[in-house]
Design a protein around this motif. Structure first.
Motif, short mmCIF file in Angstrom:
data_model
loop_
_atom_site.label_atom_id
_atom_site.label_comp_id
_atom_site.label_asym_id
_atom_site.label_seq_id
_atom_site.Cartn_x
_atom_site.Cartn_y
_atom_site.Cartn_z
N THR A 27 -12.60 7.65 21.65
CA THR A 27 -13.96 7.19 22.47
C THR A 27 -14.05 7.52 23.83
OG1 THR A 27 -13.89 5.39 20.72
CG2 THR A 27 -15.54 5.06 22.43
N ASP A 28 -15.45 7.60 24.23
CA ASP A 28 -15.71 8.08 25.61
C ASP A 28 -16.29 6.65 26.21
OD1 ASP A 28 -16.35 8.99 28.22
OD2 ASP A 28 -17.91 10.23 27.39
N PHE A 29 -15.47 6.16 27.01
CA PHE A 29 -15.98 4.82 27.51
C PHE A 29 -16.69 4.81 29.09
CE2 PHE A 29 -12.46 3.63 24.76
CZ PHE A 29 -13.03 2.58 24.28
N GLN A 31 -19.47 5.90 29.90
CA GLN A 31 -20.62 5.57 30.16
C GLN A 31 -21.06 4.36 29.32
OE1 GLN A 31 -22.82 7.43 32.36
NE2 GLN A 31 -20.99 8.24 32.50
N MET A 32 -20.04 3.82 28.60
CA MET A 32 -20.27 2.51 27.84
C MET A 32 -20.31 1.36 28.91
SD MET A 32 -17.93 1.39 24.50
CE MET A 32 -18.44 2.90 23.77
N TYR A 37 -18.77 -4.70 21.14
CA TYR A 37 -19.04 -3.72 20.33
C TYR A 37 -18.20 -3.80 18.92
CZ TYR A 37 -20.90 -1.35 24.54
OH TYR A 37 -21.28 -1.08 25.64
N VAL A 48 -15.72 -4.19 26.18
CA VAL A 48 -15.60 -3.50 27.21
C VAL A 48 -15.60 -4.38 28.63
CG1 VAL A 48 -16.25 -1.57 28.88
CG2 VAL A 48 -16.55 -1.39 26.44
#
Length: 154
Positions: A27-29, A31-32, A37, A48
Motif C-alpha cells: 500500500t502506498d501511504f 498520499q493517504m 480505513y 493512519v
C-alpha cells in the motif's frame, strides 16, 4: 509481541498477521490522509496517524482485549514501551467495553523498542505498550496501526 521489519520474511507469523503485513508492504501511504480505513469491516482496520512523539515520562502503558495491534512506522523515529500482560495491574482508565483500550500507571522496567521506518511491532491482547514516545527529541511521525480482531486468529 513480535518486532520486525517489512523487508523480512513473515513466514513464522499467523496467517491473519501475514495478511496485514502484506497490506502494509503493498500500500502506498504517501498520499493517504490520517484516518480509519476498514480492510475487513470491523475485523481488520488500518489507522493512519501523524502524531508528535512525546517524552517517555509523559505516557501511560495501554492494552487491548479484543484487538491485536500492529504498529508500523512509516516516517521518523519512535520508541514504544513494552511489558508482558499483567491482569493484576490497576487500571487508571478503563474503556475496554467502549473503545477496547485501558491504561495503567507507568511501570518500572519497561522494555523500550526503537522503531525506524519500515519496522513494526505486534502486540497481542493484554500486552502493555506505550507508543509514540520520543527517542531523543519530539518529532512528527507517520505510522499505521492495524487493528485485527482476535477471533480472526482462530
Amino acid at each position: 509481541m513480535f518486532l520486525g521489519h517489512l523487508n523480512q520474511s513473515n513466514s513464522p507469523y499467523p496467517t491473519v498477521i501475514q495478511t496485514a503485513l502484506n497490506y502494509l508492504r503493498h500500500t502506498d501511504f504517501s498520499q493517504m490522509a490520517p484516518g480509519r480505513y476498514p480492510l475487513d469491516g470491523d475485523k481488520m482496520i488500518a489507522i493512519v496517524q501523524t502524531p508528535l512523539t512525546q517524552p517517555w515520562a509523559s505516557g501511560m502503558p495501554e492494552f487491548h482485549q479484543r484487538y491485536i495491534d500492529i504498529q508500523y512506522l512509516l516516517e521518523g523515529e519512535e520508541v514504544i514501551g513494552f511489558l508482558p500482560a499483567n491482569p493484576e495491574l490497576e487500571r487508571v482508565t478503563d474503556q475496554l467495553a467502549e473503545r477496547d483500550i485501558a491504561f495503567v500507571h507507568p511501570q518500572a522496567n519497561e522494555t523500550r523498542l526503537v522503531l525506524t521506518p519500515g519496522m513494526f511491532a505486534v502486540f497481542f491482547p493484554g500486552e502493555l505498550h506505550k507508543p509514540c514516545r520520543a527517542l531523543n527529541t519530539s518529532m512528527p511521525i507517520k505510522k499505521v496501526v492495524i487493528k485485527i480482531a482476535v477471533d480472526l486468529l482462530a
